[in-house]
Enzyme design. Structure first.
Site, PDB file in Angstrom:
ATOM      1  N   ARG A 156      -3.802  -5.019   8.177  1.00 51.90           N
ATOM      2  CA  ARG A 156      -2.916  -4.870   9.340  1.00 51.90           C
ATOM      3  C   ARG A 156      -2.187  -3.522   9.331  1.00 51.90           C
ATOM      4  O   ARG A 156      -1.753  -3.032  10.359  1.00 51.90           O
ATOM      5  CB  ARG A 156      -1.862  -5.991   9.371  1.00 51.90           C
ATOM      6  CG  ARG A 156      -2.424  -7.364   9.586  1.00 51.90           C
ATOM      7  CD  ARG A 156      -1.301  -8.387   9.571  1.00 51.90           C
ATOM      8  NE  ARG A 156      -0.575  -8.420  10.858  1.00 51.90           N
ATOM      9  CZ  ARG A 156       0.540  -7.809  11.102  1.00 51.90           C
ATOM     10  NH1 ARG A 156       1.117  -7.085  10.167  1.00 51.90           N
ATOM     11  NH2 ARG A 156       1.120  -7.887  12.304  1.00 51.90           N
ATOM     12  N   GLU A 187      -7.766 -21.095 -16.500  1.00 51.72           N
ATOM     13  CA  GLU A 187      -6.394 -20.782 -16.953  1.00 51.72           C
ATOM     14  C   GLU A 187      -6.055 -19.313 -16.737  1.00 51.72           C
ATOM     15  O   GLU A 187      -4.905 -18.902 -16.826  1.00 51.72           O
ATOM     16  CB  GLU A 187      -6.233 -21.138 -18.446  1.00 51.72           C
ATOM     17  CG  GLU A 187      -6.407 -22.605 -18.755  1.00 51.72           C
ATOM     18  CD  GLU A 187      -5.566 -23.451 -17.778  1.00 51.72           C
ATOM     19  OE1 GLU A 187      -6.158 -24.291 -17.066  1.00 51.72           O
ATOM     20  OE2 GLU A 187      -4.346 -23.200 -17.680  1.00 51.72           O
ATOM     21  N   ASP A 192       6.595  -4.934  13.129  1.00 55.95           N
ATOM     22  CA  ASP A 192       6.469  -6.159  12.334  1.00 55.95           C
ATOM     23  C   ASP A 192       7.791  -6.615  11.745  1.00 55.95           C
ATOM     24  O   ASP A 192       8.688  -5.810  11.533  1.00 55.95           O
ATOM     25  CB  ASP A 192       5.567  -5.881  11.116  1.00 55.95           C
ATOM     26  CG  ASP A 192       4.146  -6.259  11.393  1.00 55.95           C
ATOM     27  OD1 ASP A 192       3.283  -5.860  10.614  1.00 55.95           O
ATOM     28  OD2 ASP A 192       3.916  -6.926  12.414  1.00 55.95           O
ATOM     29  N   PRO A 245      -0.213 -14.908 -11.476  1.00 61.95           N
ATOM     30  CA  PRO A 245       1.220 -15.233 -11.384  1.00 61.95           C
ATOM     31  C   PRO A 245       2.083 -14.278 -12.215  1.00 61.95           C
ATOM     32  O   PRO A 245       3.288 -14.191 -12.010  1.00 61.95           O
ATOM     33  CB  PRO A 245       1.292 -16.650 -11.948  1.00 61.95           C
ATOM     34  CG  PRO A 245      -0.080 -17.196 -11.843  1.00 61.95           C
ATOM     35  CD  PRO A 245      -0.995 -16.018 -12.022  1.00 61.95           C
TER      36      PRO A 245
HETATM   37  C1  4FV Z   1      -1.941 -16.383  -8.376  1.00 62.43           C
HETATM   38  C2  4FV Z   1      -0.684 -16.186  -7.764  1.00 62.43           C
HETATM   39  C3  4FV Z   1      -2.367 -17.584  -9.114  1.00 62.43           C
HETATM   40  C4  4FV Z   1      -3.601 -18.595 -11.979  1.00 62.43           C
HETATM   41  C5  4FV Z   1      -4.660 -19.273 -12.755  1.00 62.43           C
HETATM   42  C6  4FV Z   1      -5.550 -18.584 -10.637  1.00 62.43           C
HETATM   43  C7  4FV Z   1      -4.055 -18.621 -10.557  1.00 62.43           C
HETATM   44  C8  4FV Z   1      -5.886 -19.325 -11.892  1.00 62.43           C
HETATM   45  N1  4FV Z   1      -2.670 -15.287  -8.163  1.00 62.43           N
HETATM   46  N2  4FV Z   1      -0.708 -14.964  -7.175  1.00 62.43           N
HETATM   47  N3  4FV Z   1       0.367 -17.024  -7.724  1.00 62.43           N
HETATM   48  N4  4FV Z   1      -3.546 -17.481  -9.784  1.00 62.43           N
HETATM   49  O1  4FV Z   1      -1.669 -18.587  -9.138  1.00 62.43           O
HETATM   50  O2  4FV Z   1      -1.893 -14.436  -7.441  1.00 62.43           O
HETATM   51  O3  4FV Z   1      -6.921 -18.642 -12.539  1.00 62.43           O
END
Ligand code: 4FV
Length: 248
Positions: free
Chosen positions: A142, A104, A157, A77
């Site tokens: 793609r 986490e 697209d 994230p």
């Molecule tokens: C995520 C996202 C995501 C965070 C903790 C996996 C999680 C757990 N990855 N974009 N949004 N990852 O939420 O790519 O380990």
């Protein structure tokens, strides 16, 4: 989770056509302790677990040995948000090593010297990075010429020209009383092309006006916006005339 992913649809066909190759490494196979532990409690306390750096480092290095020029990307994230432009950018690389966290997250020291880039598929929290990796692989595949059948399919697209796609129709010509727009049955390619551009513009204006604001407009697109604004002006004038007449 990837076994099914590699084995279906356009991804499967791209693999069969040797347009891409994909493999998934189990991080636990790189845990050297007898219990093959991949996660541990966070330093500083707190809830949840953190992925240990050693198994991750082992897995990333093993993946890099398969494609030394590959770009290593951590899905998290905290990453830059994935979109079509990023997909186009990643499609130019010879290979990608996509690191999928769980719990986490991963020990920060992994990001320092083994991760080239961090990508997020959106501002929400997943239980793992695997689905995000699949989204990236799907969108990037793609963009590789020939994976979509028609050579130019990807060019047409959504987002490729900064607009949402025009409305699509197929048989039957009438569905539950609603007919396909006549123009699409006319065989008049230029007129159909113009109709599709106006359809794409209208959908973008109504659903994603932000895209129109950041887009460098081409003349045909500008002409369409001008046509609409003239029409809207006429409606406003008509309204005022109506109102004035009623007042008098
Ligand atoms: C995520 C996202 C995501 C965070 C903790 C996996 C999680 C757990 N990855 N974009 N949004 N990852 O939420 O790519 O380990």
């Amino acid at each position: 989770m990837f076994d099914a992913f590699w084995d279906h649809g356009i991804i499967r066909r791209a693999i069969d056509q040797n347009k891409i190759s994909g493999s998934s490494l189990n991080i636990r196979d790189f845990a050297e302790d007898k219990h093959r532990v991949t996660d541990d409690r966070p330093y500083g306390g707190g809830s949840g677990m953190v992925m240990k750096p050693e198994p991750l480092a082992g897995a990333i290095r093993a993946a890099k040995r398969k494609c030394p020029s590959a770009k290593t990307i951590l899905l998290s994230p905290q990453g830059r948000v994935f979109d079509q432009a990023v997909a186009n950018e990643l499609a130019a690389f010879e290979g990608l090593v996509l690191v999928c966290g769980r719990y986490e997250g991963v020990d920060e020291r992994i990001s320092h010297d083994l991760i080239d880039d961090e990508i997020s598929i959106g501002d929400y929290v997943l239980t793992g990075g695997e689905l995000a990796a699949m989204v990236v692989i799907d969108a990037v595949t793609r963009q590789i010429p020939g994976t979509l059948g028609g050579e130019d399919a990807a060019e047409k697209d959504s987002f490729s020209n900064g607009l949402l796609e025009h409305a699509h129709y197929t048989r039957p010509q009438v569905f539950e009383g609603e007919a396909v727009p006549e123009i699409l049955l006319s065989g008049h390619h230029k007129a159909i092309e113009n109709w599709r551009l106006e359809s794409a513009m209208l959908r973008t204006l109504l659903k994603r006006p932000d895209l129109l604001k950041n887009k460098s407009l081409r003349k045909p697109e500008l002409d369409i916006l001008k046509k609409w604004s003239r029409r809207i002006e006429e409606i406003i004038k008509f309204y005022h005339r109506e109102h004035r007449d009623r007042r008098e």
